[in-house]
Design a protein around this motif. Structure first.
Motif, PDB file in Angstrom:
ATOM      1  N   LEU A   1      34.405 -25.778  59.974  1.00  0.00           N
ATOM      2  CA  LEU A   1      35.256 -26.952  59.690  1.00  0.00           C
ATOM      3  C   LEU A   1      36.730 -26.664  60.010  1.00  0.00           C
ATOM      4  O   LEU A   1      37.480 -27.573  60.360  1.00  0.00           O
ATOM      5  CB  LEU A   1      35.109 -27.355  58.216  1.00  0.00           C
ATOM      6  CG  LEU A   1      34.072 -28.425  57.831  1.00  0.00           C
ATOM      7  CD1 LEU A   1      34.566 -29.821  58.159  1.00  0.00           C
ATOM      8  CD2 LEU A   1      32.711 -28.197  58.418  1.00  0.00           C
ATOM      9  N   GLN A   2      37.124 -25.396  59.878  1.00  0.00           N
ATOM     10  CA  GLN A   2      38.533 -25.053  60.144  1.00  0.00           C
ATOM     11  C   GLN A   2      38.912 -25.216  61.615  1.00  0.00           C
ATOM     12  O   GLN A   2      40.088 -25.140  61.964  1.00  0.00           O
ATOM     13  CB  GLN A   2      38.825 -23.627  59.669  1.00  0.00           C
ATOM     14  CG  GLN A   2      39.079 -23.593  58.167  1.00  0.00           C
ATOM     15  CD  GLN A   2      38.912 -22.213  57.555  1.00  0.00           C
ATOM     16  OE1 GLN A   2      38.394 -21.291  58.206  1.00  0.00           O
ATOM     17  NE2 GLN A   2      39.329 -22.061  56.312  1.00  0.00           N
ATOM     18  N   HIS A   3      37.917 -25.467  62.459  1.00  0.00           N
ATOM     19  CA  HIS A   3      38.233 -25.744  63.866  1.00  0.00           C
ATOM     20  C   HIS A   3      38.712 -27.173  64.082  1.00  0.00           C
ATOM     21  O   HIS A   3      39.129 -27.529  65.172  1.00  0.00           O
ATOM     22  CB  HIS A   3      37.009 -25.455  64.748  1.00  0.00           C
ATOM     23  CG  HIS A   3      36.869 -23.999  65.074  1.00  0.00           C
ATOM     24  ND1 HIS A   3      36.575 -23.055  64.124  1.00  0.00           N
ATOM     25  CD2 HIS A   3      37.013 -23.330  66.251  1.00  0.00           C
ATOM     26  CE1 HIS A   3      36.546 -21.860  64.691  1.00  0.00           C
ATOM     27  NE2 HIS A   3      36.807 -21.997  65.973  1.00  0.00           N
ATOM     28  N   LEU A   4      38.628 -28.014  63.021  1.00  0.00           N
ATOM     29  CA  LEU A   4      39.100 -29.394  63.170  1.00  0.00           C
ATOM     30  C   LEU A   4      40.623 -29.468  63.074  1.00  0.00           C
ATOM     31  O   LEU A   4      41.231 -28.765  62.261  1.00  0.00           O
ATOM     32  CB  LEU A   4      38.498 -30.277  62.061  1.00  0.00           C
ATOM     33  CG  LEU A   4      37.063 -30.787  62.249  1.00  0.00           C
ATOM     34  CD1 LEU A   4      36.645 -31.614  61.043  1.00  0.00           C
ATOM     35  CD2 LEU A   4      36.919 -31.603  63.528  1.00  0.00           C
ATOM     36  N   ALA A   5      41.198 -30.395  63.856  1.00  0.00           N
ATOM     37  CA  ALA A   5      42.654 -30.628  63.787  1.00  0.00           C
ATOM     38  C   ALA A   5      43.021 -31.137  62.389  1.00  0.00           C
ATOM     39  O   ALA A   5      42.236 -31.865  61.790  1.00  0.00           O
ATOM     40  CB  ALA A   5      43.041 -31.658  64.853  1.00  0.00           C
ATOM     41  N   PRO A   6      44.146 -30.791  61.809  1.00  0.00           N
ATOM     42  CA  PRO A   6      45.237 -30.034  62.444  1.00  0.00           C
ATOM     43  C   PRO A   6      45.098 -28.517  62.281  1.00  0.00           C
ATOM     44  O   PRO A   6      45.923 -27.784  62.804  1.00  0.00           O
ATOM     45  CB  PRO A   6      46.466 -30.526  61.669  1.00  0.00           C
ATOM     46  CG  PRO A   6      45.932 -30.765  60.281  1.00  0.00           C
ATOM     47  CD  PRO A   6      44.534 -31.267  60.468  1.00  0.00           C
ATOM     48  N   GLU A   7      44.051 -28.061  61.552  1.00  0.00           N
ATOM     49  CA  GLU A   7      43.943 -26.611  61.359  1.00  0.00           C
ATOM     50  C   GLU A   7      43.504 -25.937  62.660  1.00  0.00           C
ATOM     51  O   GLU A   7      43.931 -24.830  62.964  1.00  0.00           O
ATOM     52  CB  GLU A   7      42.965 -26.304  60.226  1.00  0.00           C
ATOM     53  CG  GLU A   7      43.113 -24.907  59.702  1.00  0.00           C
ATOM     54  CD  GLU A   7      42.629 -24.767  58.266  1.00  0.00           C
ATOM     55  OE1 GLU A   7      42.305 -25.800  57.644  1.00  0.00           O
ATOM     56  OE2 GLU A   7      42.568 -23.630  57.798  1.00  0.00           O
ATOM     57  N   GLY A   8      42.597 -26.622  63.391  1.00  0.00           N
ATOM     58  CA  GLY A   8      42.100 -26.056  64.642  1.00  0.00           C
ATOM     59  C   GLY A   8      42.296 -27.024  65.783  1.00  0.00           C
ATOM     60  O   GLY A   8      42.929 -28.077  65.619  1.00  0.00           O
ATOM     61  N   PRO A   9      41.723 -26.697  66.951  1.00  0.00           N
ATOM     62  CA  PRO A   9      41.989 -27.481  68.168  1.00  0.00           C
ATOM     63  C   PRO A   9      41.065 -28.673  68.388  1.00  0.00           C
ATOM     64  O   PRO A   9      41.319 -29.486  69.272  1.00  0.00           O
ATOM     65  CB  PRO A   9      41.775 -26.446  69.280  1.00  0.00           C
ATOM     66  CG  PRO A   9      40.739 -25.504  68.714  1.00  0.00           C
ATOM     67  CD  PRO A   9      40.958 -25.459  67.231  1.00  0.00           C
ATOM     68  N   VAL A  10      39.961 -28.809  67.617  1.00  0.00           N
ATOM     69  CA  VAL A  10      39.004 -29.895  67.892  1.00  0.00           C
ATOM     70  C   VAL A  10      39.538 -31.180  67.260  1.00  0.00           C
ATOM     71  O   VAL A  10      39.678 -31.262  66.034  1.00  0.00           O
ATOM     72  CB  VAL A  10      37.601 -29.555  67.334  1.00  0.00           C
ATOM     73  CG1 VAL A  10      36.639 -30.713  67.580  1.00  0.00           C
ATOM     74  CG2 VAL A  10      37.072 -28.261  67.941  1.00  0.00           C
ATOM     75  N   TYR A  11      39.816 -32.187  68.100  1.00  0.00           N
ATOM     76  CA  TYR A  11      40.516 -33.360  67.582  1.00  0.00           C
ATOM     77  C   TYR A  11      39.578 -34.374  66.934  1.00  0.00           C
ATOM     78  O   TYR A  11      38.495 -34.658  67.420  1.00  0.00           O
ATOM     79  CB  TYR A  11      41.337 -34.049  68.678  1.00  0.00           C
ATOM     80  CG  TYR A  11      42.372 -34.935  68.025  1.00  0.00           C
ATOM     81  CD1 TYR A  11      43.464 -34.369  67.366  1.00  0.00           C
ATOM     82  CD2 TYR A  11      42.203 -36.311  67.976  1.00  0.00           C
ATOM     83  CE1 TYR A  11      44.369 -35.163  66.685  1.00  0.00           C
ATOM     84  CE2 TYR A  11      43.112 -37.115  67.306  1.00  0.00           C
ATOM     85  CZ  TYR A  11      44.198 -36.526  66.653  1.00  0.00           C
ATOM     86  OH  TYR A  11      45.095 -37.309  65.970  1.00  0.00           O
ATOM     87  N   GLN A  12      40.031 -34.913  65.849  1.00  0.00           N
ATOM     88  CA  GLN A  12      39.328 -35.967  65.118  1.00  0.00           C
ATOM     89  C   GLN A  12      40.344 -36.593  64.182  1.00  0.00           C
ATOM     90  O   GLN A  12      41.179 -35.889  63.612  1.00  0.00           O
ATOM     91  CB  GLN A  12      38.165 -35.346  64.320  1.00  0.00           C
ATOM     92  CG  GLN A  12      37.248 -36.348  63.625  1.00  0.00           C
ATOM     93  CD  GLN A  12      37.818 -36.860  62.310  1.00  0.00           C
ATOM     94  OE1 GLN A  12      38.571 -36.166  61.641  1.00  0.00           O
ATOM     95  NE2 GLN A  12      37.463 -38.076  61.949  1.00  0.00           N
ATOM     96  N   ALA A  13      40.282 -37.941  64.039  1.00  0.00           N
ATOM     97  CA  ALA A  13      41.279 -38.629  63.212  1.00  0.00           C
ATOM     98  C   ALA A  13      40.764 -39.992  62.787  1.00  0.00           C
ATOM     99  O   ALA A  13      39.703 -40.420  63.241  1.00  0.00           O
ATOM    100  CB  ALA A  13      42.570 -38.805  64.028  1.00  0.00           C
ATOM    101  N   GLY A  14      41.495 -40.693  61.920  1.00  0.00           N
ATOM    102  CA  GLY A  14      41.086 -42.043  61.524  1.00  0.00           C
ATOM    103  C   GLY A  14      42.118 -42.734  60.645  1.00  0.00           C
ATOM    104  O   GLY A  14      42.490 -42.202  59.597  1.00  0.00           O
TER     105      GLY A  14
END
Ligand code: PMP
Length: 428
Positions: A285-298
């Motif tokens: 999970l830490q690979h998700l933005a903003p912690e990591g580079p994999v982008y996801q938002a809402g």
């Protein structure tokens, strides 16, 4: 049964909404006839715009484990709404809900909230690809993981109901990265991994399939799946959008004692409002933005109303877990329907897990998509309409799950069995 108002509304709807509905299976194409326009829900019942009352086994396709308009959930939504419906900034309740998911779902160490099951599976797939730096994904025929391009390959639910193998609009280049295998076939999975193992990012699976009708996993299937993926460095994604908080507080993974890397949640998580989540190992999970580079938002992710409804629902389930009672009630219902069918000489296979069930019109056991689609869908349609006319609302397709909620009781179950017996008699 008078359905004049539903018929008029459907005509109006068809002029301005494609097919008259905002999600395909609602249109009754799998069973024919005019969809009922619903006005309100009360516990285990719904009421349509013509004033007809139905015992509801659809439960809004899964979220309503507590029944319709549960007073505690409704008053929580009302109270929270009066303080503002969206901020686009973090709120305390989101943290509480994430903590709740971590405490209930065995493999969950971190959680990202999204707005639907589709967003959850889409996010899980991107995350798995980003984390493993691989492209291929394995899914199973007849499983449905939302309308994500990569998952509209031999999918279940509406895709199966409408009989479309894939979907125009999904580029071949995308569909080509999805490998679709028969459900419950650990040997086929093993072979696929032998061939493509170093390119597979993830295996995604409904741990109890609901979208080809209920198909229960063979005991060794899920554990073999987890082992094979692990051996080849691929992630296991359990799509628990239906099974999460439905089969146990910790979902199917608690029931079967398995620990996927990622879990997709939705439906019950939002207590009847739009909410989904990806949960799983912190390291991933830490690979998700903003912690990591994999982008996801809402914009609306973690929406205050949805989070409040979901949190209240989970709190109620935790305070008084209904699972043993739901198991018993649904088992009685299925046994009653099975006996009624046998009395009338109508061959059926009833697939059940916890409070999820499907009545398949087939002589053969249903273990995968092939055996599911061998069912007599015309007979299911007659069964569905026979029951609807008697005030019992099942899923409007052979390839969907029916649900029993905490608002159902022994009396309505016996009522349903009696109605089913009368309908079977007319089918024989
Ligand atoms: N996964 C599963 C297992 C589902 O059953 C569904 C919806 N029925 C989804 C994902 C997609 O969820 P949503 O409709 O909220 O996008």
């Amino acid at each position: 049964m008078d359905c004049t108002s539903s018929e008029h509304l459907f005509q109006r709807a068809c002029k301005v909404i494609p097919g008259g509905v905002n999600s395909p299976v609602r249109a009754f194409r799998g069973v024919g006839g005019t969809p009922r326009f619903l006005e309100r829900g009360e516990g285990c019942r719904v009421v349509d715009v013509d004033g007809n009352r139905y015992l509801d086994y659809l439960g809004s396709w899964g979220p309503l484990i507590l029944g319709h308009a549960h007073p505690a959930v409704v008053s929580k939504i009302q109270a929270v709404a009066s303080q503002g419906t969206s901020f686009g900034a973090p709120t305390e309740r989101e943290v509480a809900l994430a903590e709740k998911v971590v405490s209930l779902v065995p493999s969950a160490e971190m959680v990202r909230l999204v707005n639907s099951g589709t967003e959850a599976t889409m996010t899980a797939l991107r995350l798995a690809r980003g984390y493993t730096q691989r492209d291929l994904v394995v899914k199973f025929e007849g499983c449905y993981h939302g309308h994500v391009d990569s998952f509209l390959v031999k999918a279940g639910s509406g895709v199966a109901t409408l009989g479309i193998p894939g979907s125009p609009g999904v580029p071949e280049a995308v569909a080509g990265l999805t490998l679709s295998l028969p459900y419950n076939d650990a040997a086929a999975l093993e072979k696929t991994f032998e061939r493509y193992g170093d390119r597979i990012a993830a295996v995604v699976c409904e741990p109890v399939a609901g979208n080809m009708g209920v198909v229960v996993p063979r005991p060794e299937f899920l554990s073999a799946l987890c082992e094979t993926a692990e051996t080849h460095g691929a992630l296991v994604i359990f799509d628990e959008v239906i099974t999460g908080f439905r089969l146990a507080l910790g979902g199917a993974q608690e029931r079967f004692g398995l620990r996927p890397h990622l879990t997709c949640l939705g439906k019950i998580l939002g207590g009847g409002l739009p909410l989904g989540a990806v949960a799983g190992k912190a390291e991933v999970l830490q690979h998700l933005a903003p912690e990591g580079p994999v982008y996801q938002a809402g914009t609306l992710s973690g929406n205050p109303l949805a989070v409040a409804a979901g949190l209240k629902t989970l709190e109620l389930l935790e305070a008084d877990p209904p699972y043993a009672r739901l198991e018993q009630l649904t088992s009685r219902l299925c046994r009653g329907i099975e006996e009624a069918a046998a009395e009338c000489g109508v061959p059926v296979q009833i697939s059940r897990c916890g409070s999820m069930f499907t009545v398949f019109f087939s002589r053969l056991p249903v273990t995968d998509f092939r055996s599911a689609v061998a069912s007599d869908v015309k007979r299911y349609a007659r069964f569905f309409h026979g029951l609807l006319g008697r005030g019992v609302y099942l899923a409007p397709s052979q390839f969907e799950t029916c649900f029993v909620s905490c608002a159902h009781d022994e009396r309505v179950v016996e009522e349903t069995i009696d109605a089913a017996r009368a309908v079977f008699a007319s089918l024989a």
